[in-house]
Scaffold this active site. Structure first.
Site, PDB file in Angstrom:
ATOM      1  N   GLU A 110      33.110  35.462  62.875  1.00 16.93           N
ATOM      2  CA  GLU A 110      32.935  34.718  64.133  1.00 16.93           C
ATOM      3  C   GLU A 110      33.478  35.529  65.311  1.00 16.93           C
ATOM      4  O   GLU A 110      34.315  35.044  66.092  1.00 16.93           O
ATOM      5  CB  GLU A 110      33.577  33.319  64.048  1.00 16.93           C
ATOM      6  CG  GLU A 110      32.913  32.464  62.987  1.00 16.93           C
ATOM      7  CD  GLU A 110      33.168  30.962  63.088  1.00 16.93           C
ATOM      8  OE1 GLU A 110      34.038  30.537  63.858  1.00 16.93           O
ATOM      9  OE2 GLU A 110      32.474  30.221  62.374  1.00 16.93           O
ATOM     10  N   GLU A 143      29.170  30.240  55.991  1.00 14.67           N
ATOM     11  CA  GLU A 143      29.943  29.014  56.224  1.00 14.67           C
ATOM     12  C   GLU A 143      28.948  27.900  56.512  1.00 14.67           C
ATOM     13  O   GLU A 143      28.149  28.004  57.454  1.00 14.67           O
ATOM     14  CB  GLU A 143      30.923  29.172  57.399  1.00 14.67           C
ATOM     15  CG  GLU A 143      32.099  30.059  57.057  1.00 14.67           C
ATOM     16  CD  GLU A 143      33.179  30.075  58.137  1.00 14.67           C
ATOM     17  OE1 GLU A 143      33.354  29.070  58.851  1.00 14.67           O
ATOM     18  OE2 GLU A 143      33.857  31.121  58.238  1.00 14.67           O
TER      19      GLU A 143
HETATM   20  O1  AHR Z   1      35.951  26.899  57.880  1.00 14.99           O
HETATM   21  C1  AHR Z   1      36.821  26.645  58.939  1.00 14.99           C
HETATM   22  C2  AHR Z   1      36.604  27.575  60.113  1.00 14.99           C
HETATM   23  O2  AHR Z   1      35.340  27.350  60.666  1.00 14.99           O
HETATM   24  C3  AHR Z   1      36.598  29.050  59.810  1.00 14.99           C
HETATM   25  O3  AHR Z   1      37.875  29.592  59.768  1.00 14.99           O
HETATM   26  C4  AHR Z   1      35.833  29.621  60.952  1.00 14.99           C
HETATM   27  O4  AHR Z   1      35.166  30.813  60.618  1.00 14.99           O
HETATM   28  C5  AHR Z   1      34.892  28.502  61.347  1.00 14.99           C
HETATM   29  O5  AHR Z   1      34.898  28.256  62.683  1.00 14.99           O
END
Ligand code: AHR
Length: 492
Positions: free
Chosen positions: A173, A295
């Site tokens: 991110e 994710e």
């Molecule tokens: O999964 C929780 C968080 O969500 C992670 O650390 C991040 O990459 C995303 O914003």
């Protein structure tokens, strides 16, 4: 009767088993307590890893595990997590609750976890606050067998032979917690960092570039334009956050309107993937570069009374439906989507496992991964189901999501989700190009808000399908409201 056609003579892409991958971050009680309890713990463990959790992960054939973050990755300095534990640096986990991170779970422990689970490691390097040298040395430490400062350091920490590590992420991110970068800037940084991720011996690093925040299609465009030649995969993150991040909804108390709103958000994954893939196709027609959704999952309010920084939430049949719908969508895009990692494995967000002290429960989402594991490395088949819209006045979603595959032994696997909370669907299927002699089915079916607790851990569980018939090339099956079903056909 709902018409459903599966064409076994029309084989598509291999469904990469890594689509069924997971993610574990140093966040709340995911690693510590959830997975790692330390060798001295009373909780049964092998080298510090809780045995109940490891056994549960093996049972669903977890193929790949991403670590150490998440936002934590871009603040993680791997050398803090090696060597004698009593000398490891203590630090603040600034992103997640401001708690002390004692670094007792580091590189060696993660690789040991992967060994016990039998999965591939996917390591996410630190581009946001780490140096090129640091990232480069991590790969050397992990994978170099010859004489070098990092391999000597590894040996001095008790690991003679290098590990095999394929998947390596270059930042997380980086448009947000990983450095608030513009895509142009990240693309250049990515090119620089990845240059020094060397292949030692026969270890080939599969380089993963940080991708977009959900619908930021421009990020994908810029990365493909400027760095496509230097990557094996590009990621995207997409969470189902009903109500949005500002006004998140509870995980347990929700009505039908919230249910359909949530499922509509989850089903948006289809459009999201199509759009990112369309852009990737412009720069990479042969689909060399994978799209990795590293994710995904639901994100609700944290459970009352828990640390808000720990992102602990319960998990209901609504989450099982999110998982079922999403995994069917991933399967359908298997020609480009070759890995996905649900967030997160234990005690965080859409967890498959929850723990409390020595107790462990499997969530409805776990059971969906159990049902779908048959698709791992099978070949996607052409299939079509007729769908109708269901939902509330505000939010409409298709009622049925499915995918079908065939494995090397010639077994055909089908997974179907009925999102409708009221109506059962009687499905009349036709299997083209395949002579089935037998069919069996497993099902997860409960009220939309049913969930497992530490007092009633089997409220939601897999059962055998009862209403299932096979005659010639036709089969009928009843898919109850709010359920996920998996069928196995044997034949030729
Ligand atoms: O999964 C929780 C968080 O969500 C992670 O650390 C991040 O990459 C995303 O914003």
């Amino acid at each position: 009767m709902v018409k459903y056609i599966i064409d076994a003579s029309h084989k598509k892409a291999i469904i990469n088993k890594n689509i069924y991958g997971h993610f574990s971050e140093h966040l709340g009680r995911c690693i510590y307590e959830g997975i790692y309890v330390g060798e001295e713990s009373d909780i049964p463990n092998v080298n510090g890893m809780r045995s109940d959790v490891v056994e549960a992960l093996k049972a669903i054939k977890v193929p790949v595990l991403r670590w150490p973050g998440g936002c934590f990755a871009d603040e993680y300095h791997w050398k803090d997590g090696i060597g004698p534990k009593e000398h490891r640096k203590k630090m603040i986990n600034t992103h997640w609750g401001g708690v002390i991170e004692d670094n007792s779970f580091g590189t060696h422990e993660f690789m040991e976890l992967c060994r016990q689970v039998g999965c591939e490691p996917y390591i996410n390097g630190n581009l946001g606050s780490g140096t090129v040298q640091e990232m480069s040395e991590w790969v050397e430490y992990l994978t170099f067998n010859g004489l070098s400062p990092m391999s000597e350091l590894r040996k001095s920490n008790g690991k003679e032979e290098a590990w095999h590590v394929k998947y390596f992420g270059v930042g997380n991110e980086n448009w947000g917690c990983g450095g608030n970068m513009r895509p142009e800037y990240y693309a250049d940084e990515y090119r620089r960092y990845q240059t020094y991720l060397r292949n030692y011996g026969d270890n080939q690093i599969y380089k993963i570039a940080c991708g977009a925040n959900g619908t930021d299609y421009n990020w994908t465009k810029v990365l493909m334009e400027r760095a496509a030649n230097y990557m094996d995969a590009l990621t995207v993150h997409y969470y189902t956050v009903p109500g949005g991040f500002e006004t998140k909804m509870p995980a347990l108390e929700f009505d039908e309107e919230a249910y359909y709103h949530t499922l509509k958000e989850a089903a948006f994954m289809e459009e999201l993937l199509k759009k990112h893939i369309q852009i990737m196709d412009q720069y990479d027609k042969d689909k060399r570069i994978a799209l990795i959704v590293d994710e995904w999952g639901s994100w609700y309010q944290t459970e009352p009374g828990t640390n808000p920084g720990f992102l602990y939430q319960q998990n209901t049949m609504r989450d099982a439906m999110i998982a079922g719908v999403t995994l069917n969508i991933f399967n359908k895009h298997a020609d480009r989507v070759r890995m996905a990692n649900i967030a997160q494995m234990v005690n965080v967000l859409q967890a498959i496992i929850l723990t409390e002290g020595a107790s462990m429960i499997l969530t409805p989402t776990y059971h969906v991964f159990d049902l779908y594991k048959v698709h791992q490395d099978a070949t996607l088949l052409e299939s079509f189901i007729s769908q109708t819209e269901v939902g509330s006045d505000k939010d409409k979603v298709q009622d049925l999501y499915e995918s079908a595959s065939i494995d090397d032994e010639g077994n055909v696997y089908v997974t179907i989700c009925n999102v409708d909370v009221h109506r059962s669907k009687m499905i009349e299927g036709t299997l083209l190009g395949y002579t089935a002699c037998q069919v069996e089915g497993r099902i997860l079916s409960e009220r939309m808000d049913a969930y497992n607790t530490f007092y009633n851990s089997h409220a939601v569980k897999i059962e055998d399908v009862k209403c299932l018939n096979l005659e010639g090339d036709k089969f009928t099956v009843e898919v109850p409201p709010c359920s996920v079903i998996q069928l196995t056909f044997t034949g030729e």
